[in-house]
Design an enzyme around this catalytic site. Structure first.
Site, mmCIF file in Angstrom:
data_model
loop_
_atom_site.group_PDB
_atom_site.id
_atom_site.type_symbol
_atom_site.label_atom_id
_atom_site.label_comp_id
_atom_site.label_asym_id
_atom_site.label_seq_id
_atom_site.Cartn_x
_atom_site.Cartn_y
_atom_site.Cartn_z
ATOM 1 N N ASP A 1 10.042 -2.858 76.917
ATOM 2 C CA ASP A 1 10.186 -3.769 75.773
ATOM 3 C C ASP A 1 11.625 -4.258 75.698
ATOM 4 O OD1 ASP A 1 9.672 -5.104 73.210
ATOM 5 O OD2 ASP A 1 7.911 -3.818 73.122
ATOM 6 N N HIS B 1 8.930 -9.763 75.143
ATOM 7 C CA HIS B 1 9.331 -8.351 74.997
ATOM 8 C C HIS B 1 9.977 -7.851 76.294
ATOM 9 C CE1 HIS B 1 7.725 -7.591 70.986
ATOM 10 N NE2 HIS B 1 6.738 -8.399 71.310
ATOM 11 N N GLU C 1 3.426 -12.149 71.200
ATOM 12 C CA GLU C 1 4.654 -12.622 70.552
ATOM 13 C C GLU C 1 5.610 -13.311 71.531
ATOM 14 O OE1 GLU C 1 4.903 -9.515 66.853
ATOM 15 O OE2 GLU C 1 5.710 -8.777 68.744
HETATM 16 C C1 ACM Z 1 1.880 -6.195 68.762
HETATM 17 O O1 ACM Z 1 1.803 -5.457 67.777
HETATM 18 N N1 ACM Z 1 2.893 -7.058 68.869
HETATM 19 C C2 ACM Z 1 0.911 -6.141 69.837
#
Ligand code: ACM
Ligand code: ZN
Length: 531
Positions: A189, A262, A326
């Site tokens: 991440d 991420h 995201e």
């Molecule tokens: C997430 O909670 N962004 C998968």
């Protein structure tokens, strides 16, 4: 009045005369029948296993539950607990019988089925323990059970905060205790890259350490000034050890390598992976980050495929999770390489550039016999029919995916985000700072994975999962009190197609699981139980 009183009184006397048990099991088995016999079992149990795998399970069970009963192996005739394979059963199905004649007999369609039966045995023994070194007094009983879903999973984020090898193993023990068979391991991440990749050593040399961490709620703009993550990654040797540990407990690990978002820890390690090519750092903040992999450059694909090749060598399971959530597209809109890629591929909507990445990576993994899972945003990026969609923004993405024939894992934040608060008044209840939300035990338990789906569409729901994101969870002690006892609800949704009696569920958790957590030294939430 009088006749009624008499009936009640005689019933009370009659019941008192019986060995009074009513064993509780979580999740509720398909059927459980007790008879009036009582079977005494010694505190050190002799196990017989019909096959080598079953013999091995006795040792593994002893490692998990040694504080409840000691374990040794012995011959079939004299054993207190006998383990068999029954080919007529489904793989994860089991039957458990306790009788004066045969002691404990567990049969399963495979070693996994027997293993789940052995988790029920632990619960039964705990409730039959008179203490003081006395033998267990177990009611004669018969249990039949099989899981409703083949995919039953817990996710642990080891990036925002790191958990040691021993803690990860304990997490796996907790999955097994709840008869969950999959561990979704979040390994990369923005805030830390946690898996050793031999070809790219800087991922863990640079990418595992952030120079500081945001304090309190994200957006506070206050930082602690303390580096975090030095040495906090899993070596390939440790990963192999954890994969074996999980496999001995019939748990499959799904590693997650996030792309294209991420990803700033990777960009910080190899700056050429980003559209700008410089200026990246392991992110000290939480939230959604605009710095993502550049998909215009071929070198990014070479990198991702190399990484995934090593990941596939480490994790033998069918599925690799490739993230996909995201993803802001601002950098791609400005990047000449990404724009050139769009032009060359005839892509007019930047979202489909993510679909392009997804397809290329899926092809690469398919060629190695693997399948991909992605977060539900991939539905808007041009998902392939063969990708499994993990529905996290509520159940709606999963419903949409199932209706179009994609396989789905349901992990809706509204029911299964266990980083959310467990009570409606966190301050009053003394809950530690959490990311937000409100998911009490009863809410998780009430989830209907088939809501809005036709009979035909139901087949696409492969299972359920709960997520533990760890921005606000720095210790494993804290992690435990977020997942326990809410994993009981997850487990019951995963195993039982029909759930109707919330009070009964709570009573079973109180009888079977809370004392189990106490005995095993696990930390669990002491609030939110009746919300
Ligand atoms: C997430 O909670 N962004 C998968
Ligand atoms: Zn780019």
């Amino acid at each position: 009045m009088r006749p009624l009183m008499t009936i009640i009184l005689s019933a009370a006397v009659f019941m008192a005369a019986l060995p009074s048990f009513a064993v509780s099991i979580v999740p509720q088995p398909v059927s459980i029948r007790e008879n009036r016999s009582v079977v005494r079992l010694p505190r050190t149990l002799t196990f017989y296993g019909q096959t080598r795998a079953l013999k091995n399970l006795a040792d593994v069970w002893g490692d998990s539950y040694g504080m409840i009963a000691g374990v040794r192996t012995g011959n079939e005739k004299k054993a207190d607990v006998k383990l068999y394979i029954d080919d007529a059963m489904e793989a994860e199905e089991y039957g458990l019988e306790v009788s004066v004649e045969n002691g404990v007999v567990i049969r399963g369609g495979s070693p996994a089925g027997v293993w789940w039966g052995m988790q029920s045995l632990a619960q039964i023994l705990l409730q039959s323990d008179g203490g003081d070194g006395r033998p267990f007094t177990v009611p004669g009983l018969t249990v039949q059970d099989r899981p409703h879903f083949g995919y039953r999973s817990g996710m642990l984020d080891c990036c925002r905060h790191f958990f040691t090898v021993d803690e990860v193993k304990k997490f796996i023990d907790i999955l097994a205790l709840h008869k969950l068979n999959t561990f979704h391991w979040h390994l990369t991440d923005d805030q830390g890259w946690r898996i050793e990749i031999k070809k790219y050593p800087l991922l863990t040399e640079i990418g595992s350490v952030r120079k500081e961490t945001v304090v309190g709620r994200h957006g506070s703009n206050v930082y602690d000034g303390t580096p975090y993550g030095e040495g906090c990654f899993y070596s390939q040797k440790q990963i192999r050890e954890i994969v074996k540990y999980a496999s001995d407990r019939y748990i499959t690990i799904i590693p997650e390598i996030e792309m294209p978002g991420h990803a700033e820890a990777a960009l910080a390690s190899y700056q050429w992976l980003g559209c700008k090519g410089e200026g990246y750092e392991v992110w000290p903040s939480w939230g959604v980050n605009e710095e993502i992999f550049c998909v215009g450059k071929e070198s990014t694909f070479e990198f991702l495929e190399d990484v995934l090749d090593e990941v596939c060598d480490l994790f033998p399971g069918e599925y690799i999770h490739i993230g996909g959530d995201e993803v802001p597209y601002v950098r791609w809109k400005e990047c000449p390489d990404c724009q050139a890629r769009m032009k060359a591929e005839g892509i007019t909507d930047v979202a489909y550039l993510q679909g392009y990445l997804l397809k290329r990576i899926e092809n690469h993994l398919n060629a190695k016999g693997r399948h991909i899972i992605g977060w539900d945003e991939i539905l808007d990026a041009g998902v392939t029919p063969t990708a499994t969609v993990m529905s996290w923004r509520g159940p709606s993405g999963g419903i949409r995916a199932a209706k179009q024939g994609n396989h789905v894992v349901m992990v809706p934040n509204t029911y299964f985000y266990l980083d959310y608060y467990q009570t409606s008044d966190p301050k009053k209840n003394g809950e530690p700072l959490a990311i937000g939300g409100y998911v009490p035990l009863s809410k998780s338990w009430s989830f209907d994975p088939y809501d809005q789906l036709s009979e035909d569409e139901k087949q696409y729901i492969t299972g359920v999962q709960a997520n533990l994101w760890t921005e606000y969870i720095a210790t494993f002690d804290h992690a435990q009190q977020m997942i326990l006892p809410r994993y009981c609800a997850l487990s019951e949704v995963a195993w039982c197609e029909d759930r109707t009696d919330l009070d009964d569920f709570r009573e079973r958790v109180k009888s079977a699981m809370l004392p189990m957590y106490d005995r095993l030294g696990l930390n669990y939430a002491k609030y939110g139980f009746y919300e």
